[in-house]
Design a protein around this motif. Structure first.
Motif, PDB file in Angstrom:
ATOM      1  N   ILE A 172      15.072 -73.033 -22.754  1.00 37.15           N
ATOM      2  CA  ILE A 172      14.058 -73.782 -23.502  1.00 37.15           C
ATOM      3  C   ILE A 172      13.034 -72.785 -24.033  1.00 37.15           C
ATOM      4  O   ILE A 172      12.440 -72.034 -23.263  1.00 37.15           O
ATOM      5  CB  ILE A 172      13.367 -74.840 -22.623  1.00 37.15           C
ATOM      6  CG1 ILE A 172      14.392 -75.811 -22.057  1.00 37.15           C
ATOM      7  CG2 ILE A 172      12.313 -75.587 -23.435  1.00 37.15           C
ATOM      8  CD1 ILE A 172      13.801 -76.833 -21.091  1.00 37.15           C
ATOM      9  N   GLU A 177      15.435 -76.746 -26.697  1.00 34.03           N
ATOM     10  CA  GLU A 177      16.478 -76.277 -25.784  1.00 34.03           C
ATOM     11  C   GLU A 177      17.648 -75.714 -26.593  1.00 34.03           C
ATOM     12  O   GLU A 177      18.142 -76.342 -27.532  1.00 34.03           O
ATOM     13  CB  GLU A 177      16.949 -77.426 -24.893  1.00 34.03           C
ATOM     14  CG  GLU A 177      17.982 -77.005 -23.854  1.00 34.03           C
ATOM     15  CD  GLU A 177      18.384 -78.149 -22.945  1.00 34.03           C
ATOM     16  OE1 GLU A 177      19.513 -78.102 -22.401  1.00 34.03           O
ATOM     17  OE2 GLU A 177      17.575 -79.097 -22.788  1.00 34.03           O
ATOM     18  N   ARG A 205      13.713 -85.636 -22.802  1.00 35.26           N
ATOM     19  CA  ARG A 205      14.703 -84.789 -23.468  1.00 35.26           C
ATOM     20  C   ARG A 205      15.448 -85.612 -24.514  1.00 35.26           C
ATOM     21  O   ARG A 205      16.128 -86.582 -24.189  1.00 35.26           O
ATOM     22  CB  ARG A 205      15.683 -84.217 -22.452  1.00 35.26           C
ATOM     23  CG  ARG A 205      16.703 -83.239 -23.021  1.00 35.26           C
ATOM     24  CD  ARG A 205      17.639 -82.758 -21.919  1.00 35.26           C
ATOM     25  NE  ARG A 205      18.582 -81.744 -22.394  1.00 35.26           N
ATOM     26  CZ  ARG A 205      19.759 -82.002 -22.955  1.00 35.26           C
ATOM     27  NH1 ARG A 205      20.140 -83.271 -23.117  1.00 35.26           N
ATOM     28  NH2 ARG A 205      20.557 -81.023 -23.352  1.00 35.26           N
TER      29      ARG A 205
END
Length: 488
Positions: A172, A177, A205
């Protein structure tokens, strides 16, 4: 005995003088800060400050606000038009009809249509350096023409300070990411972190397939965007403060009309009956308002102030500063300031052609490729998956069905007669074609011909019903009638 050689970091003989003047270490380069930093180390250390100062300038600086708004208006206009280019005519017509409905439903808050969201994206890309667009899948019972919408997220929603090496080998960097060179996910705050309702550790995420990162990379490998006004910020701030100070100085000076003074005084002045006042008791200023005067002492004389012309060269100085700002903000000086003095139509055309060239680069490289193309793919996938569009072999040949034409809002004619004639001559000389010219103007040539045919057909029917010879009518349909055109 061998002579000792002095070498540089690469083992090459050290040269006392560099072949480039700009690389010399002379007194002219003292204080020249030029650190050696990679593209992401450079932006990571300064992005928050640049972003916040640009937003502050947009709120408080006339020139900064005008430049960003005008660049946004020229890039987006009334919006980019998306049309299917699928070779299956039935599918193409159905897709275009359905898209027109969805374009008004893209905003989850129903505040803007898709064209308005485009302007929001571009304005924030120029203002903050970047903006993120997130796919929102909706239920098929939501009542939407196609069950998907898009969220526009400010750059603050993806934390630039988040760096982590994950156990699966992913890394990341600046909130994004990576798996090798590929983006696999974005780490996003649930709410805007600066609105006071978001915990700094609450990150979600989001897979990269559901996000668009809309920004202009300046250097290879740069993963976060630089605000457009980065080079002009300090000058704009200093220039605004100087101009404000000059305005305040003029305002304060305008309250003083003149100065009362006495060149000398003697004993006779003290004999004035009832008029003498000790100098210590005199008010140094008589109530400062427009038209009042400063006060001196005995034997007062009046000296009226001259008008304040701010000194010679002030206008040239202000113009030069504005020219530098216009260069840093990538907008022509006349558009930034409204000063069109000394320009003729040829100079204006040359200036706007150069400006539009840069705008077209942003349109094609950023809005069309990054945003419009991806949103169209999201929309097409959802429409086919939910049965709104029928494409039985869609998964085997997505490119066939997703074929897309994106038309920016057309530039207005600088000289309508000459511009239209130039297009007609280009077509007749086979230097261009009707499809390209119509597309450049933001129109669908098939739709234009269909509408014109319907209008001509209706005109002929009305003439027949009213008993009027179409060839005797002048105006919009005169050419079709006189040439024997029919409605079939």
């Amino acid at each position: 005995m061998k002579a000792t050689k002095i070498v540089d970091a690469y083992g090459h003989p050290f040269q006392l003088r560099t072949p480039y003047e700009s690389a010399t270490q002379s007194f002219r380069s003292i204080g020249w800060h030029s650190p050696s930093l990679g593209p992401n180390a450079t932006i990571s250390s300064s992005l928050y400050t640049l972003r916040n100062r640009t937003r502050a300038a947009y709120r408080n600086s006339n020139l900064m606000r005008g430049a960003i708004n005008k660049n946004t208006a020229n890039e987006v206009g009334t919006g980019f038009t998306l049309r299917s280019l699928c070779e299956d005519e039935n599918f193409r017509q159905e897709a275009n009809k359905l898209w027109k409905q969805s374009a008004d439903e893209m905003d989850p808050s129903y505040t803007l249509n898709f064209a308005g969201l485009q302007a929001l994206m571009v304005r924030n890309r120029r203002l903050s350096g970047e903006v993120f667009i997130r796919l929102r899948r909706r239920k098929t019972t939501s009542g939407l023409a196609v069950s998907m919408q898009i969220d526009v997220l400010e750059a603050d929603c993806i934390p630039i300070e988040k760096h982590e090496d994950l156990k699966n080998g992913n890394k990341i960097r600046n909130g994004i990411e990576f798996r090798g060179p590929h983006r696999v996910a974005y780490w996003v705050y649930k709410e805007h972190p600066e609105d006071g309702e978001c915990r700094q550790d609450e990150l979600v995420r989001i897979p990269a397939r559901d996000m668009i990162h809309h920004y202009l990379p300046i250097r290879p490998g740069q993963i976060r965007g630089e605000p457009e006004a980065a080079t002009a910020l300090l000058k704009d701030h200093t220039f605004k403060e100087y101009d404000d100070s000059e305005l305040v100085r003029k305002k304060e000076r305008s309250a003083y009309t003149g100065f009362l003074y006495r060149e000398s005084h003697d004993d006779e002045d003290y004999a004035l009956p009832g008029n003498y006042v000790e100098e210590e008791q005199l008010d140094p200023v008589i109530k400062v308002k427009s038209g009042y005067m400063l006060r001196g002492s005995l034997n007062e004389k009046l000296e009226l102030f001259d008008g304040d012309n701010t000194g010679q060269g002030y206008a040239d100085f202000m113009r030069w500063q504005s020219l530098q700002l216009s260069s840093g903000l990538s907008i022509p000086y006349p558009l930034l300031t409204g000063d069109w003095s000394g320009l003729n139509d040829r100079l204006v055309r040359a200036m706007l052609n150069e400006y539009r060239r840069e705008i077209e680069m942003c349109q094609d490289h950023l809005m069309v490729y990054q945003v419009c193309r991806k949103v169209w793919q999201w929309w097409m996938d959802t429409a086919v998956l939910t049965g709104q569009l029928n494409a039985s072999d869609y998964s085997q040949d997505k490119a066939f069905y997703q074929a897309l034409d994106v038309c920016p809002d057309a530039w207005k004619y600088l000289h309508p007669v000459q511009d239209v004639q130039a297009r007609q001559q280009a077509i007749s000389s086979n230097l261009s074609n009707i499809d390209s010219e119509a597309s450049e103007l933001g129109y669908d040539v098939d739709d234009n011909m269909r509408r014109n045919a319907k209008a001509t057909k209706k005109f002929m029917e009305i003439c027949k019903k009213e008993g009027v010879d179409p060839q005797l009518v002048t105006g919009l349909f005169a050419a079709s009638a006189s040439s024997g055109g029919n409605s079939e």
